[in-house]
Enzyme design. Structure first.
Site, PDB file in Angstrom:
ATOM      1  N   ASP A   1       3.985  -2.600  15.204  1.00 19.04           N
ATOM      2  CA  ASP A   1       3.740  -1.681  14.091  1.00 19.04           C
ATOM      3  C   ASP A   1       3.211  -0.354  14.652  1.00 19.04           C
ATOM      4  O   ASP A   1       2.255  -0.344  15.434  1.00 19.04           O
ATOM      5  CB  ASP A   1       2.687  -2.339  13.174  1.00 19.04           C
ATOM      6  CG  ASP A   1       2.536  -1.650  11.837  1.00 19.04           C
ATOM      7  OD1 ASP A   1       3.488  -0.999  11.379  1.00 19.04           O
ATOM      8  OD2 ASP A   1       1.448  -1.795  11.236  1.00 19.04           O
TER       9      ASP A   1
ATOM     10  N   ASN B   1       5.606  -3.185   4.143  1.00 19.35           N
ATOM     11  CA  ASN B   1       4.453  -3.463   5.013  1.00 19.35           C
ATOM     12  C   ASN B   1       3.179  -3.653   4.212  1.00 19.35           C
ATOM     13  O   ASN B   1       2.809  -2.799   3.394  1.00 19.35           O
ATOM     14  CB  ASN B   1       4.218  -2.260   5.944  1.00 19.35           C
ATOM     15  CG  ASN B   1       5.252  -2.160   7.034  1.00 19.35           C
ATOM     16  OD1 ASN B   1       6.253  -2.850   7.015  1.00 19.35           O
ATOM     17  ND2 ASN B   1       4.990  -1.289   7.998  1.00 19.35           N
TER      18      ASN B   1
HETATM   19  P1  13P Z   1      -1.356  -0.931   3.765  1.00 17.86           P
HETATM   20  O1  13P Z   1      -2.576  -0.269   4.344  1.00 17.86           O
HETATM   21  O2  13P Z   1      -1.003  -0.328   2.447  1.00 17.86           O
HETATM   22  O3  13P Z   1      -1.484  -2.409   3.707  1.00 17.86           O
HETATM   23  O4  13P Z   1      -0.117  -0.595   4.742  1.00 17.86           O
HETATM   24  C1  13P Z   1       0.114  -1.365   5.885  1.00 17.86           C
HETATM   25  C2  13P Z   1       1.124  -0.739   6.779  1.00 17.86           C
HETATM   26  O5  13P Z   1       1.863   0.151   6.432  1.00 17.86           O
HETATM   27  C3  13P Z   1       1.206  -1.264   8.149  1.00 17.86           C
HETATM   28  O6  13P Z   1       2.118  -0.539   8.917  1.00 17.86           O
HETATM   29  O1  G3H Z   2      -0.616   0.858   9.345  1.00 17.06           O
HETATM   30  C1  G3H Z   2      -1.619   0.381   9.829  1.00 17.06           C
HETATM   31  C2  G3H Z   2      -1.901  -1.067   9.727  1.00 17.06           C
HETATM   32  O2  G3H Z   2      -2.607  -1.356   8.543  1.00 17.06           O
HETATM   33  C3  G3H Z   2      -2.612  -1.546  10.936  1.00 17.06           C
HETATM   34  O3  G3H Z   2      -3.938  -1.160  10.918  1.00 17.06           O
HETATM   35  O4  G3H Z   2      -4.192  -0.013  13.084  1.00 17.06           O
HETATM   36  O5  G3H Z   2      -6.204  -0.896  11.860  1.00 17.06           O
HETATM   37  O6  G3H Z   2      -4.585  -2.469  12.944  1.00 17.06           O
HETATM   38  P1  G3H Z   2      -4.783  -1.123  12.291  1.00 17.06           P
HETATM   39 ZN    ZN Z   3       2.233   1.522   8.445  1.00 16.21          ZN
END
Ligand code: 13P
Ligand code: G3H
Ligand code: ZN
Length: 311
Positions: free
Chosen positions: A82, A256
């Protein structure tokens, strides 16, 4: 069954008018809660790992946890990076067994975004790994990067054909009004996603899988429970679930969700500890935390994504 890419999942989701859930994983209880819900509902699944998750739990631990989940559930699972922020991070995940990576160069100028995405695509495709890219900038917080609402920008549909054909990316994240974290919209405002932008993007990219980041709905009951049991969260508003369901019926194939899992787990752990003040066994309070993740994911699969019984 080994880890799979998202290619077939997205084709079926596009044709079937539903979306695959991409849930962030950081530890064993989160992996178990998500994968057990997907197994119960026979739902295809993407587990995603952020840079922050790799820093917290370590690549190998996360990899082994996900491999254990594949073995235990028999599910087709895609393991995805991600918000990869560099070629090196993407390469490390590709070399380390992920089946999908995101290169997020959306904050860079158009030509730089294309060049970096293309570099990742070439490396990934040679190794059977698929690539998600992003055009447009979401507001909110990812890892340590905070993007204010003023700095965010919707995707420009007129750029998407050139971007996809020059990069060769396999899916595209677009900005249509969602944002990361729990505080997406000002309390009192009415969230409205830009379906006109989504429609125009999908008209220009027929049958191409679109991704929505920042798609938590921030259910009020969880914020209230956190505050009831000692928390102090200010008013938070997320993306209405009916709008996500509509997006899933259109070209959006991957949605996501991270913040809603955090809210569900935190609310149940806080409640447990408040009601059992003498307890100090982590297994006792992480068990309801894991169950809360399971229940949240089951709800998303059935009521938002529509991907139950789609294996
Ligand atoms: P949220 O913070 O809305 O759960 O989004 C998660 C996300 O986009 C991770 O890439
Ligand atoms: O888009 C971000 C996700 O919610 C992941 O969050 O970078 O704190 O693990 P993080
Ligand atoms: Zn994201």
């Amino acid at each position: 069954m080994p880890l799979v890419t998202s290619t077939k999942m997205f084709q079926k989701a596009y044709d079937g008018g539903y979306a695959i859930g991409a849930f962030n994983v950081n530890n064993m209880e989160i992996v178990q809660g998500i994968t057990e819900a997907a197994r119960d509902l026979e739902a295809p699944l993407i587990l995603q790992v952020s840079k922050g998750a790799r820093a917290y739990a370590n690549h190998t631990y996360l990899m082994k946890l996900v491999e254990a989940a594949v073995e235990e559930t028999g599910l087709p699972i895609c393991l995805h990076l991600d918000h990869g922020d560099s070629f090196e991070t993407c390469k490390s995940c590709i070399d380390g067994g992920f089946t999908s990576v995101m290169i997020d160069a959306s904050s860079k100028p158009f030509e730089e975004n294309i060049a970096l995405t293309r570099q990742v695509v070439e490396y990934a495709h040679d190794r059977g790994v698929v690539v998600e890219a992003e055009l447009g900038t979401l507001a909110g917080i990812e890892d340590d990067v905070k993007v204010s609402a003023e700095e965010s920008s919707y995707t420009h549909p007129e750029e998407v054909e050139e971007f996809v054909s020059r990069t060769g990316c396999d899916s595209l994240a677009i900005a249509i009004g969602t944002s990361h974290g729990a505080y997406k919209f000002k309390p009192g405002t009415k969230p409205q996603l830009r379906f006109d932008v989504l429609e125009e993007v999908s008209r220009r990219l027929p049958k191409f899988p679109i991704v929505l980041h920042g798609a938590s709905s921030v259910p009020q009951e969880f914020v209230s429970k956190i505050n009831q049991y000692g928390g102090n969260m200010p008013g938070a508003i997320g993306v209405p679930e009916d709008q996500l369901r509509k997006a899933a019926s259109m070209a959006v194939c991957k949605i996501n969700i991270d913040s809603d899992l955090r809210l569900a787990m935190t609310a149940s752990v806080r409640e447990y500890l408040a009601l059992h003040p003498a307890d100090f066994d982590p297994r006792q309070y992480l068990k309801p935390g894991r169950q809360a993740i399971h229940d949240m994911v089951a709800h998303k699969i059935v009521d938002v994504l529509g991907c139950d019984h789609k294996i």
